[in-house]
Design a protein around this motif. Sequence first.
Motif, PDB file in Angstrom:
ATOM      1  N   CYS A  86       0.832  -1.207   0.000  1.00 28.94           N
ATOM      2  CA  CYS A  86       0.000   0.000   0.000  1.00 28.94           C
ATOM      3  C   CYS A  86       0.869   1.261   0.000  1.00 28.94           C
ATOM      4  O   CYS A  86       1.945   1.301   0.602  1.00 28.94           O
ATOM      5  CB  CYS A  86      -0.894  -0.008   1.235  1.00 28.94           C
TER       6      CYS A  86
ATOM      7  N   HIS B  42       0.318   3.990   1.503  1.00 29.33           N
ATOM      8  CA  HIS B  42       0.267   4.736   2.753  1.00 29.33           C
ATOM      9  C   HIS B  42       1.472   4.363   3.620  1.00 29.33           C
ATOM     10  O   HIS B  42       2.474   5.069   3.602  1.00 29.33           O
ATOM     11  CB  HIS B  42      -1.085   4.473   3.450  1.00 29.33           C
ATOM     12  N   VAL B  43       1.396   3.268   4.362  1.00 30.66           N
ATOM     13  CA  VAL B  43       2.555   2.823   5.138  1.00 30.66           C
ATOM     14  C   VAL B  43       2.836   1.334   4.914  1.00 30.66           C
ATOM     15  O   VAL B  43       3.343   0.644   5.788  1.00 30.66           O
ATOM     16  CB  VAL B  43       2.434   3.144   6.654  1.00 30.66           C
TER      17      VAL B  43
ATOM     18  N   GLY C  62       0.770  -1.379   3.961  1.00 31.47           N
ATOM     19  CA  GLY C  62      -0.163  -2.463   4.302  1.00 31.47           C
ATOM     20  C   GLY C  62      -0.257  -3.490   3.176  1.00 31.47           C
ATOM     21  O   GLY C  62      -0.077  -3.162   1.999  1.00 31.47           O
TER      22      GLY C  62
ATOM     23  N   CYS D  63      -7.312  -1.484   1.478  1.00 24.54           N
ATOM     24  CA  CYS D  63      -6.179  -1.891   2.314  1.00 24.54           C
ATOM     25  C   CYS D  63      -6.692  -2.312   3.701  1.00 24.54           C
ATOM     26  O   CYS D  63      -7.512  -1.614   4.300  1.00 24.54           O
ATOM     27  CB  CYS D  63      -5.185  -0.742   2.442  1.00 24.54           C
TER      28      CYS D  63
ATOM     29  N   TRP E 159      -5.215  -2.166   6.501  1.00 30.70           N
ATOM     30  CA  TRP E 159      -4.716  -1.381   7.636  1.00 30.70           C
ATOM     31  C   TRP E 159      -5.519  -0.098   7.851  1.00 30.70           C
ATOM     32  O   TRP E 159      -6.013   0.139   8.943  1.00 30.70           O
ATOM     33  CB  TRP E 159      -3.231  -1.057   7.443  1.00 30.70           C
ATOM     34  N   HIS E 160      -5.641   0.754   6.866  1.00 35.35           N
ATOM     35  CA  HIS E 160      -6.355   2.032   7.083  1.00 35.35           C
ATOM     36  C   HIS E 160      -7.346   2.349   5.963  1.00 35.35           C
ATOM     37  O   HIS E 160      -7.723   3.501   5.761  1.00 35.35           O
ATOM     38  CB  HIS E 160      -5.368   3.195   7.219  1.00 35.35           C
ATOM     39  N   GLN E 161      -7.700   1.337   5.189  1.00 32.36           N
ATOM     40  CA  GLN E 161      -8.785   1.433   4.212  1.00 32.36           C
ATOM     41  C   GLN E 161      -8.532   2.357   3.013  1.00 32.36           C
ATOM     42  O   GLN E 161      -9.482   2.839   2.400  1.00 32.36           O
ATOM     43  CB  GLN E 161     -10.121   1.827   4.893  1.00 32.36           C
ATOM     44  N   TYR E 162      -7.289   2.642   2.665  1.00 36.65           N
ATOM     45  CA  TYR E 162      -7.043   3.319   1.385  1.00 36.65           C
ATOM     46  C   TYR E 162      -7.501   2.361   0.286  1.00 36.65           C
ATOM     47  O   TYR E 162      -7.465   1.137   0.460  1.00 36.65           O
ATOM     48  CB  TYR E 162      -5.558   3.616   1.198  1.00 36.65           C
TER      49      TYR E 162
HETATM   50 FE1  FES Z   1      -2.704   0.921   3.558  1.00 43.07          FE
HETATM   51 FE2  FES Z   1      -2.507   2.562   5.651  1.00 43.07          FE
HETATM   52  S1  FES Z   1      -1.138   1.059   4.986  1.00 43.07           S
HETATM   53  S2  FES Z   1      -4.134   2.345   4.239  1.00 43.07           S
END
Ligand code: FES
Length: 364
Positions: free
Chosen positions: A46, A48-49, A51, A65, A67-70
């Motif tokens: 992902c 973001h970070v 995931g 995702c 982890w945080h739904q991106y």
């Molecule tokens: Fe994918 Fe945060 S790691 S939304």
Amino acid sequence: MAAEEWIDVGAAEDFRRQPLREASLGERKVAVSFKDGKFGVISNVCNHVGGPLGKGRLDGEFVVCPWHQYKFHRCTGEGEPGYEADKVPGYGVKEENGRLLVTAKPVSKRGHLPHEAHPLERSLDRAPGGLRVGGISTTAMDPKNPRFSTSEHLLTVALDHAKAALGAETKLIRLNDLNFRHCEGYYSKAAKACTWPCSITSMDQTDQLDRVYDMAVFWADILIVSTPIRWGAASSLYYKMVERMNCIQNQITINDKVMIRNKVAAFIITGGQDGIQAVAGQMMGFFSEIGFLLPQFPFIAHSLGWEAEDMERNVDFVEASDHLRAGARELVGRAAETARCVLEQHMTTSRKIEPGGRKASADR
Ligand code: FES
């Protein structure tokens, strides 16, 4: 032009059985989806970070995702409408002789939209200025019909003394006044899913725990936390707050980054019955675990005890107690003495602190 290299990632039938799953592509992983008779393959990492997208779920044509739904398009890797440029690499995919073949290299590139840093992502250096004492009251009550809180009363005595007699700047946060969400267990998904700033703080601008983070991590040299005793434990608001502070400790675990340095914590604990030592033990353990130092005798407390419990007299007792007020003043005095020593001796941010008995998850 060199012929496209394809890698066999497994039996196509296996991938048809699951709408979304991870697959190995040489050394990397990809997220393989199957919907409406069509395969899609994108990077598993992902934007973001990091995931694992293949462990997420499908929402229409988008991979969500875990982890945080991106969200990223399951075939092109592009972000949701409006965020198309925030994209993960997409891969070519085809079925041959019952096998699923994926291009060895992505057919599109990763892209990031410019991201404005959250105010809590600033430098940890102490801002210049005199001694700063922050108080956090964790007492819960009906805000429309407030009542006298014995622990908060002693906290205000400590803060008033810090200001008037010790020349400190002071601030008080009543958790009861803040609108903030419970920790939703990002750490339970994966250590790296628990981010700094807190995942909730980053995603939800209405969440007000940023004020606590700001005070604890940046502003305060001394943090005094007050709590009532509830069934032998600190208040529910206290636990709601400290669960959300896992992201501070987690920076040590995942990034070897100690966020709290040269700061002192002290505690005020009051209750109708006893349980003081258990509550104090938890508070001292938690706040030292995230990096706070403790002064000598780091808490004051009051309870009338098991047999003498008398809630009709308890508030009057605390309000009338010169002894407890003196204790609150002395507590902040001890904390200030410790904080001044620490600040003067320059236990600087460059000093390496080993996590001690805990391996960073990256080493495993
Ligand atoms: Fe994918 Fe945060 S790691 S939304």
